[in-house]
Design a protein around this motif. Sequence first.
Motif, mmCIF file in Angstrom:
data_model
loop_
_atom_site.group_PDB
_atom_site.id
_atom_site.type_symbol
_atom_site.label_atom_id
_atom_site.label_comp_id
_atom_site.label_asym_id
_atom_site.label_seq_id
_atom_site.Cartn_x
_atom_site.Cartn_y
_atom_site.Cartn_z
ATOM 1 N N UNK A 127 0.818 -1.217 0.000
ATOM 2 C CA UNK A 127 0.000 0.000 0.000
ATOM 3 C C UNK A 127 0.851 1.266 0.000
ATOM 4 N N UNK A 128 1.911 1.258 0.784
ATOM 5 C CA UNK A 128 2.728 2.463 0.884
ATOM 6 C C UNK A 128 3.431 2.772 -0.435
ATOM 7 N N UNK A 129 3.929 1.751 -1.123
ATOM 8 C CA UNK A 129 4.589 1.990 -2.406
ATOM 9 C C UNK A 129 3.587 2.382 -3.482
ATOM 10 N N UNK A 130 2.379 1.831 -3.429
ATOM 11 C CA UNK A 130 1.348 2.248 -4.385
ATOM 12 C C UNK A 130 0.987 3.724 -4.197
ATOM 13 N N UNK A 131 0.938 4.184 -2.953
ATOM 14 C CA UNK A 131 0.658 5.607 -2.699
ATOM 15 C C UNK A 131 1.818 6.480 -3.158
ATOM 16 N N UNK A 132 3.042 6.018 -2.954
ATOM 17 C CA UNK A 132 4.218 6.757 -3.439
ATOM 18 C C UNK A 132 4.146 6.920 -4.953
ATOM 19 N N UNK A 133 3.751 5.862 -5.654
ATOM 20 C CA UNK A 133 3.613 5.925 -7.118
ATOM 21 C C UNK A 133 2.574 6.975 -7.507
ATOM 22 N N UNK A 134 1.440 6.994 -6.824
ATOM 23 C CA UNK A 134 0.383 7.981 -7.123
ATOM 24 C C UNK A 134 0.893 9.409 -6.933
ATOM 25 N N UNK A 135 1.593 9.644 -5.814
ATOM 26 C CA UNK A 135 2.129 10.979 -5.531
ATOM 27 C C UNK A 135 3.155 11.366 -6.594
ATOM 28 N N UNK A 136 4.026 10.440 -6.950
ATOM 29 C CA UNK A 136 5.036 10.718 -7.968
ATOM 30 C C UNK A 136 4.372 11.074 -9.301
ATOM 31 N N UNK A 137 3.384 10.309 -9.700
ATOM 32 C CA UNK A 137 2.706 10.586 -10.979
ATOM 33 C C UNK A 137 2.013 11.932 -10.965
ATOM 34 N N UNK A 138 1.342 12.257 -9.852
ATOM 35 C CA UNK A 138 0.630 13.532 -9.766
ATOM 36 C C UNK A 138 1.591 14.710 -9.894
ATOM 37 N N UNK A 139 2.828 14.525 -9.453
ATOM 38 C CA UNK A 139 3.821 15.597 -9.471
ATOM 39 C C UNK A 139 4.858 15.438 -10.580
ATOM 40 N N UNK A 140 4.625 14.506 -11.498
ATOM 41 C CA UNK A 140 5.532 14.237 -12.619
ATOM 42 C C UNK A 140 6.963 13.947 -12.150
ATOM 43 N N UNK A 141 7.068 13.192 -11.059
ATOM 44 C CA UNK A 141 8.376 12.789 -10.524
ATOM 45 C C UNK A 141 8.707 11.421 -11.098
ATOM 46 N N UNK A 142 9.842 11.274 -11.760
ATOM 47 C CA UNK A 142 10.229 9.966 -12.279
ATOM 48 C C UNK A 142 10.417 8.953 -11.142
ATOM 49 N N UNK A 143 10.072 7.703 -11.423
ATOM 50 C CA UNK A 143 10.280 6.624 -10.452
ATOM 51 C C UNK A 143 11.181 5.572 -11.080
ATOM 52 N N UNK A 144 11.851 4.826 -10.204
ATOM 53 C CA UNK A 144 12.756 3.774 -10.672
ATOM 54 C C UNK A 144 12.513 2.549 -9.814
ATOM 55 N N UNK A 145 12.232 1.423 -10.448
ATOM 56 C CA UNK A 145 12.046 0.128 -9.787
ATOM 57 C C UNK A 145 10.862 0.056 -8.834
ATOM 58 N N UNK A 146 9.905 0.938 -8.977
ATOM 59 C CA UNK A 146 8.715 0.871 -8.118
ATOM 60 C C UNK A 146 7.589 0.229 -8.908
#
Length: 146
Positions: A127-146
């Motif tokens: 759940x915590x990583x899924x929320x991190x992904x949502x926050x990153x997408x909303x702010x156009x922050x690139x993610x790696x290995x999530x």
Amino acid sequence: MVQRIAGLQVLNSWEIIMTYCLNAMHTFVEDDGYTVIIGFSNDQFEPTKYVIIQQAKEYDDQDKNLGMDNLHIQVEDQSRSIYGGILEIAFENNHLTLSLDHNAQKQLKVDGNIKIKLPEKCKKNSDILLEIIKVARKNSIPTKNI
């Protein structure tokens, strides 16, 4: 003048900036319908080290005018907080790394990234990583290995 003493960066006689590492024994996600709060701390009841990420679901004109229309990150107390400033979020070997821009490093008083060791329960798709992904997408922050 910036000096380095035993791996610490000393900006002046009263301010020391260091890399922030956190062994998160407790994590949480709260959603009140207006804001999502993602927290990491070294203890559930008496934390001495913590990182909190807050993401509003909507922003009004005042938020936008004040530059508060972005995620908010706090490290240990309100004086070490900023809106925005995360360049990338990565997940590797059960560690979450927040890469920060120079302004965020200065405001949060860290020299480089924030590295959070997550509890074993925080595997991919938790759940915590899924929320991190949502926050990153909303702010156009690139993610790696999530």
